[in-house]
Design an enzyme around this catalytic site. Sequence first.
Site, short mmCIF file in Angstrom:
data_model
loop_
_atom_site.label_atom_id
_atom_site.label_comp_id
_atom_site.label_asym_id
_atom_site.label_seq_id
_atom_site.Cartn_x
_atom_site.Cartn_y
_atom_site.Cartn_z
N ARG A 44 61.68 87.10 148.13
CA ARG A 44 63.06 86.58 148.17
C ARG A 44 63.08 85.09 148.50
NH1 ARG A 44 66.08 86.63 152.39
NH2 ARG A 44 65.15 88.53 153.22
N TYR A 101 85.18 79.96 131.93
CA TYR A 101 84.73 81.33 131.78
C TYR A 101 85.61 82.23 132.66
CZ TYR A 101 81.84 85.47 132.28
OH TYR A 101 81.39 86.76 132.30
N ASP A 144 79.60 73.34 133.70
CA ASP A 144 78.99 74.54 133.14
C ASP A 144 78.56 74.18 131.71
OD1 ASP A 144 78.52 77.00 131.84
OD2 ASP A 144 79.83 78.06 133.25
N LYS A 182 73.01 83.75 128.14
CA LYS A 182 73.48 83.35 126.82
C LYS A 182 72.35 82.65 126.04
CE LYS A 182 77.12 85.02 128.79
NZ LYS A 182 78.16 84.23 129.45
C1 LIG Z 1 78.83 84.29 130.72
C2 LIG Z 1 79.24 83.02 131.35
C3 LIG Z 1 79.15 82.85 132.74
C4 LIG Z 1 78.74 83.99 133.68
O1 LIG Z 1 77.41 84.33 133.49
P1 LIG Z 1 76.81 85.81 133.77
O2 LIG Z 1 75.37 85.62 133.43
O3 LIG Z 1 77.54 86.75 132.89
O4 LIG Z 1 77.04 86.11 135.21
C5 LIG Z 1 79.49 81.62 133.28
N1 LIG Z 1 79.89 80.60 132.49
C6 LIG Z 1 79.99 80.73 131.14
C7 LIG Z 1 80.46 79.57 130.32
C8 LIG Z 1 79.67 81.94 130.53
O5 LIG Z 1 79.80 82.06 129.21
#
Ligand SMILES: *Cc1c(COP(=O)(O)O)cnc(C)c1O
Length: 391
Positions: A61, A114, A179, A204
């Site tokens: 961890r 998001y 982001d 993604k």
């Molecule tokens: C999917 C997504 C998230 C969250 O990510 P997870 O891996 O599903 O927790 C955050 N920001 C954007 C732009 C996303 O598309």
Amino acid sequence: MNRLETQVVHGGREDLGELGVHAPPLDRSTTYPLHSLALGTEEIDELAAGGHPRSSPIYARLYNPTVARWERAIAGLEHADEAVAFGSGMAAVTATLLAAGAAGRHVVALRPLYGGTDHLLASGLLGTRTTWATPATVAEAIEDDTALVVMETPANPTVALVDIAAVVAQAGEVPVLVDNTFATPILQRPRDHGATWVLHSATKFLGGHGDTVAGIVATDRERGRALRQVRIATGAVLDPQAAYLLHRSLPTLALRVRAAQDNASELAKRLDGHRGVARVLHPSLPECDPDGLVGRQMDGPGAVLAIEVAGGEVAAARVMEAVELVTPAVSLGSTDTLIEHPAGLTHRSVDAEAHAAIGITPGLLRVSVGIEAVDDLWDDLERAILVAAAG
Ligand SMILES: *Cc1c(COP(=O)(O)O)cnc(C)c1O
């Protein structure tokens, strides 16, 4: 520094020659032998302060060498000192809010975001108080107690572009979190435009094959230490097997993103003006990039587009039922093409009254374009749109 195409292939592999191996090893240890108590104690102190171990990771961890390889590679790509990986994108968002000292304080956030990030901020779960701003109102939204500005570009789900440098200028002393999930470092490196924190849902494009959940944040040395401290304290670690897969996917990132982007641009062109489609949103279309950010801030328009189908929610639901090659599913950034309905699914938790103002209309469908043959995608999408239009 090497070019992007070389960095994705070689990042995090600097010591493989020395180790005498060609592929990165996968270390699944939960604990590590400590033959010197004195050294172990010293190491624990360094890890607890968010540093890197010199001889032993001590406990999984606290640190994992396989995760650290992938982090090094992403830090390089994002022009950052450090990158810190988490068990999901939302764990990364949470850790960043905590590391930025935003818990119990004020945050300025630009919609759309998001759905999960929007919900985390709007719910006040971490004690944050959020002022929702537009790119024009960031400066006036800043208060003495503002700990962070949160933005996405291209933003989820409308792929609206936001000028990072302009937001950074308005934020003044307040650090900005971008982001960068939709663009990836292949198309956009927000730190070059003044961002302090750069975040990815690695679920993604970085993972890219629809089989791994992860998040990562790239930042400077001091804030990287703060993120590691939060990760240790809250336990939001990334499993090393997932990190191995993410690192395994990295060499093809530039190829995947560019191939998918070419498909998205071609589909956007064909959909624009099609009789079953009221509006197409993709940064390749001049009306979607009024500030000329493609070329200046982004190296390309990206692989996600959105369409507003003529016929609203009923027609949108029919398109999702009629596609055959394209998968009706949330998420994005995979090698295959996905289509989803933001108002009903990914952005369902976003304040319904805000939907119209940020462009989340009942007929909106988000398409994450994959790397299939573009004519096969067109055949499937156009047929589904015509089926929907025929009622
Ligand atoms: C999917 C997504 C998230 C969250 O990510 P997870 O891996 O599903 O927790 C955050 N920001 C954007 C732009 C996303 O598309």
